[in-house]
Design a protein around this motif. Structure first.
Motif, mmCIF file in Angstrom:
data_model
loop_
_atom_site.group_PDB
_atom_site.id
_atom_site.type_symbol
_atom_site.label_atom_id
_atom_site.label_comp_id
_atom_site.label_asym_id
_atom_site.label_seq_id
_atom_site.Cartn_x
_atom_site.Cartn_y
_atom_site.Cartn_z
ATOM 1 N N PHE A 7 34.950 31.620 41.117
ATOM 2 C CA PHE A 7 35.748 30.561 40.516
ATOM 3 C C PHE A 7 37.157 30.554 41.069
ATOM 4 C CE2 PHE A 7 38.034 33.428 37.710
ATOM 5 C CZ PHE A 7 37.127 34.443 37.468
ATOM 6 N N ASP A 8 37.727 29.353 41.023
ATOM 7 C CA ASP A 8 39.113 29.128 41.403
ATOM 8 C C ASP A 8 39.713 28.267 40.301
ATOM 9 O OD1 ASP A 8 41.486 29.001 42.758
ATOM 10 O OD2 ASP A 8 40.817 27.460 44.161
ATOM 11 N N LEU A 9 40.462 28.900 39.416
ATOM 12 C CA LEU A 9 40.994 28.201 38.256
ATOM 13 C C LEU A 9 42.517 28.158 38.333
ATOM 14 C CD1 LEU A 9 38.788 29.889 35.497
ATOM 15 C CD2 LEU A 9 38.371 27.766 36.727
ATOM 16 N N PRO A 10 43.097 27.042 37.918
ATOM 17 C CA PRO A 10 44.558 26.955 37.935
ATOM 18 C C PRO A 10 45.160 27.855 36.856
ATOM 19 C CG PRO A 10 43.621 25.006 36.922
ATOM 20 C CD PRO A 10 42.466 25.817 37.442
ATOM 21 N N ARG A 21 41.669 33.222 31.072
ATOM 22 C CA ARG A 21 41.322 34.455 30.345
ATOM 23 C C ARG A 21 40.045 34.282 29.518
ATOM 24 N NH1 ARG A 21 46.951 34.458 29.530
ATOM 25 N NH2 ARG A 21 46.659 33.649 27.439
ATOM 26 N N ARG A 22 39.901 33.111 28.888
ATOM 27 C CA ARG A 22 38.686 32.856 28.100
ATOM 28 C C ARG A 22 37.439 32.890 28.971
ATOM 29 N NH1 ARG A 22 40.051 27.782 24.224
ATOM 30 N NH2 ARG A 22 41.250 28.929 22.684
ATOM 31 N N PHE A 23 37.498 32.246 30.155
ATOM 32 C CA PHE A 23 36.334 32.212 31.032
ATOM 33 C C PHE A 23 36.014 33.600 31.559
ATOM 34 C CE2 PHE A 23 34.191 31.391 35.130
ATOM 35 C CZ PHE A 23 33.091 30.723 34.640
ATOM 36 N N ARG A 24 37.052 34.342 31.947
ATOM 37 C CA ARG A 24 36.846 35.711 32.437
ATOM 38 C C ARG A 24 36.266 36.597 31.329
ATOM 39 N NH1 ARG A 24 39.542 40.476 32.600
ATOM 40 N NH2 ARG A 24 39.172 41.724 34.455
ATOM 41 N N GLN A 36 35.185 41.019 43.070
ATOM 42 C CA GLN A 36 36.562 40.840 43.492
ATOM 43 C C GLN A 36 37.259 40.061 42.384
ATOM 44 O OE1 GLN A 36 36.829 39.071 47.370
ATOM 45 N NE2 GLN A 36 35.999 40.872 48.380
ATOM 46 N N TYR A 37 38.538 39.699 42.548
ATOM 47 C CA TYR A 37 39.287 39.100 41.450
ATOM 48 C C TYR A 37 38.624 37.858 40.857
ATOM 49 C CZ TYR A 37 43.135 42.267 42.065
ATOM 50 O OH TYR A 37 43.900 43.385 42.119
#
Length: 102
Positions: A7-10, A21-24, A36-37
């Motif tokens: 994912f690439d989130l703003p 943070r919620r998705f992670r 990875q991150y």
């Protein structure tokens, strides 16, 4: 099989950071491990479990950003190579020896 979630989130505003943070947290609570991150992976036993995971991911998508999934077999995962400097000793994290088939 392993399902990779990339994912690439703003994260410019406080709301975007909260959505990140919620998705992670959703990924971690559902058994995904950080590769990875922004890349997480989880072992998937069959295609019905895969469909369930895809539905869960769609239900928890953040309002902005990109989320992609990739399904690889255990053999493909075991063939993954790691490159880094300074060189890191090979670990057993992607070995076929650690897979338990039910």
């Amino acid at each position: 099989m392993r399902l990779f979630v990339m994912f690439d989130l703003p994260v410019q505003t406080s709301i975007e950071r909260k959505n990140y943070r919620r998705f992670r947290k959703f990924l971690i609570e559902n058994g995904y491990l950080m590769i990875q991150y922004s890349i997480y992976a989880k072992i998937i036993l069959n295609h019905s479990a895969l469909q369930l995971q895809k539905v869960k991911i769609q239900q928890h998508l953040p309002p902005k950003g990109h989320v992609e999934t990739l399904l690889v077999t255990e053999k493909q995962f075991a063939d993954m190579e790691h490159f880094s400097k300074p060189k890191i000793e090979k670990t057993e994290t992607n070995s076929m020896k650690r897979v338990i088939e039910l």
